[in-house]
Scaffold this active site. Sequence first.
Site, mmCIF file in Angstrom:
data_model
loop_
_atom_site.group_PDB
_atom_site.id
_atom_site.type_symbol
_atom_site.label_atom_id
_atom_site.label_comp_id
_atom_site.label_asym_id
_atom_site.label_seq_id
_atom_site.Cartn_x
_atom_site.Cartn_y
_atom_site.Cartn_z
ATOM 1 N N SER A 37 0.859 -1.189 0.000
ATOM 2 C CA SER A 37 0.000 0.000 0.000
ATOM 3 C C SER A 37 0.894 1.236 0.000
ATOM 4 O O SER A 37 1.593 1.506 0.985
ATOM 5 C CB SER A 37 -0.885 0.008 1.249
ATOM 6 O OG SER A 37 -1.401 1.312 1.448
ATOM 7 N N HIS A 77 -1.149 -1.229 -4.344
ATOM 8 C CA HIS A 77 -2.420 -0.812 -3.742
ATOM 9 C C HIS A 77 -2.384 0.696 -3.543
ATOM 10 O O HIS A 77 -1.519 1.221 -2.828
ATOM 11 C CB HIS A 77 -2.592 -1.532 -2.399
ATOM 12 C CG HIS A 77 -3.914 -1.305 -1.732
ATOM 13 N ND1 HIS A 77 -5.054 -1.996 -2.070
ATOM 14 C CD2 HIS A 77 -4.252 -0.454 -0.729
ATOM 15 C CE1 HIS A 77 -6.049 -1.598 -1.292
ATOM 16 N NE2 HIS A 77 -5.595 -0.661 -0.459
ATOM 17 N N ASP A 124 -4.309 3.857 -2.124
ATOM 18 C CA ASP A 124 -5.376 4.250 -1.190
ATOM 19 C C ASP A 124 -5.832 5.670 -1.471
ATOM 20 O O ASP A 124 -5.131 6.628 -1.164
ATOM 21 C CB ASP A 124 -4.862 4.158 0.253
ATOM 22 C CG ASP A 124 -4.817 2.740 0.746
ATOM 23 O OD1 ASP A 124 -3.806 2.330 1.339
ATOM 24 O OD2 ASP A 124 -5.815 2.024 0.529
ATOM 25 N N MET A 140 -8.280 8.701 -0.735
ATOM 26 C CA MET A 140 -9.101 9.164 0.386
ATOM 27 C C MET A 140 -9.584 10.586 0.115
ATOM 28 O O MET A 140 -8.799 11.428 -0.347
ATOM 29 C CB MET A 140 -8.277 9.136 1.675
ATOM 30 C CG MET A 140 -7.761 7.753 1.999
ATOM 31 S SD MET A 140 -6.732 7.775 3.483
ATOM 32 C CE MET A 140 -6.241 6.055 3.540
ATOM 33 N N HIS A 158 -8.070 1.565 -4.337
ATOM 34 C CA HIS A 158 -9.027 1.434 -3.234
ATOM 35 C C HIS A 158 -9.648 2.803 -2.978
ATOM 36 O O HIS A 158 -8.986 3.692 -2.418
ATOM 37 C CB HIS A 158 -8.270 0.915 -1.993
ATOM 38 C CG HIS A 158 -9.110 0.808 -0.776
ATOM 39 N ND1 HIS A 158 -8.561 0.599 0.477
ATOM 40 C CD2 HIS A 158 -10.448 0.880 -0.588
ATOM 41 C CE1 HIS A 158 -9.541 0.537 1.381
ATOM 42 N NE2 HIS A 158 -10.692 0.712 0.752
ATOM 43 N N MET A 217 -11.672 5.151 -1.011
ATOM 44 C CA MET A 217 -12.324 5.438 0.275
ATOM 45 C C MET A 217 -12.939 6.832 0.142
ATOM 46 O O MET A 217 -12.422 7.840 0.676
ATOM 47 C CB MET A 217 -11.298 5.389 1.414
ATOM 48 C CG MET A 217 -10.891 3.956 1.749
ATOM 49 S SD MET A 217 -9.357 3.842 2.651
ATOM 50 C CE MET A 217 -8.194 3.931 1.282
ATOM 51 N N MET A 242 -11.804 -4.931 5.255
ATOM 52 C CA MET A 242 -10.957 -3.998 6.007
ATOM 53 C C MET A 242 -10.685 -4.578 7.385
ATOM 54 O O MET A 242 -11.628 -4.967 8.097
ATOM 55 C CB MET A 242 -11.640 -2.634 6.147
ATOM 56 C CG MET A 242 -11.760 -1.858 4.844
ATOM 57 S SD MET A 242 -10.185 -1.554 4.041
ATOM 58 C CE MET A 242 -9.382 -0.529 5.265
ATOM 59 N N ASP A 295 -7.011 -5.846 4.305
ATOM 60 C CA ASP A 295 -6.313 -4.565 4.222
ATOM 61 C C ASP A 295 -6.279 -3.859 5.573
ATOM 62 O O ASP A 295 -7.317 -3.452 6.089
ATOM 63 C CB ASP A 295 -7.083 -3.708 3.197
ATOM 64 C CG ASP A 295 -6.439 -2.394 2.914
ATOM 65 O OD1 ASP A 295 -7.035 -1.594 2.185
ATOM 66 O OD2 ASP A 295 -5.316 -2.158 3.413
HETATM 67 C C1 DX5 Z 1 -6.307 2.217 5.325
HETATM 68 C C2 DX5 Z 1 -5.861 1.705 3.964
HETATM 69 C C3 DX5 Z 1 -4.846 0.598 4.090
HETATM 70 C C4 DX5 Z 1 -3.589 1.045 4.830
HETATM 71 C C5 DX5 Z 1 -2.705 -0.137 5.121
HETATM 72 O O1 DX5 Z 1 -7.391 3.103 5.155
HETATM 73 O O2 DX5 Z 1 -6.953 1.216 3.226
HETATM 74 O O3 DX5 Z 1 -4.484 0.135 2.776
HETATM 75 O O4 DX5 Z 1 -2.887 1.973 4.021
HETATM 76 O O5 DX5 Z 1 -1.635 0.335 5.889
HETATM 77 P P1 DX5 Z 1 -1.012 -0.595 7.033
HETATM 78 O O6 DX5 Z 1 -0.523 -1.823 6.313
HETATM 79 O O7 DX5 Z 1 0.114 0.246 7.586
HETATM 80 O O8 DX5 Z 1 -2.090 -0.885 8.011
HETATM 81 ZN ZN ZN Z 2 -6.476 0.210 1.256
#
Ligand code: DX5
Ligand code: ZN
Length: 214
Positions: A5, A30, A32, A34, A64, A66, A137, A172
């Site tokens: 990620s 991956h 992320d 947001m 991903h 969010m 999650m 994740d």
């Molecule tokens: C959280 C993300 C995850 C996160 C994982 O909202 O969706 O992908 O970045 O990070 P670690 O592996 O540090 O928990």
């Molecule tokens: Zn993620």
Amino acid sequence: MVAPSILAADFAHLADDTRSALDAGGSLVHLDVMDGHFVPNLSMGPALCASLRRALPEVCFDVHLMVTDPGQYVEAFAKAGADHITFHAEVLEQIEAIALANRVRDLGCTAGIAINPETGLDRVTPLLDSFEMLLIMSVHPGFGGQAFIESVLEKAEQVRQCGPDGLILEIDGGIGPRTGPTSIRAGCDILVAGSAIFSKAEAERAPVIRSMYG
Ligand code: DX5
Ligand code: ZN
């Protein structure tokens, strides 16, 4: 497979840091995304995805979303080089989620549905035939470096028992040398790991990724 990620990567050297995690055994990237609304953090957008795609033309990008309105972003990320797009069940009615999955596939990507730790499997069970992947999650979304929530593994076990067959299971949040093997035993196919990989010096990344397979 392990999906590094990049939220936890060095954004000032993102392509090199991402390449390092892939060379150490990561299989897909991956991303992320947001929006500061669905989760209390802002991270990256289509422009970053497009830049990284130019640097890493051959790697699978697992996006991903969010975000509160994923329908607003699927075209932009598909155009920016996404291969797979996951959005959250919590923000759409079931019928809307199925329609969006179809739009994602029309854009040439595979579609995933994500559920937060507090969201029950029953929220997505009727939808799973419309998706290639379920993202479970194991932390509350928004930040890396959080503690793994063990109870979510029951959802993975239940999906593996009840199907649908062929559904890819991704987990994740909080994945590392201890939680990776337990997630695989629960039936997960893809382990997303951020801080466990990017907090390590490059020389330590391959052993830590190997340790996630148990
Ligand atoms: C959280 C993300 C995850 C996160 C994982 O909202 O969706 O992908 O970045 O990070 P670690 O592996 O540090 O928990
Ligand atoms: Zn993620």
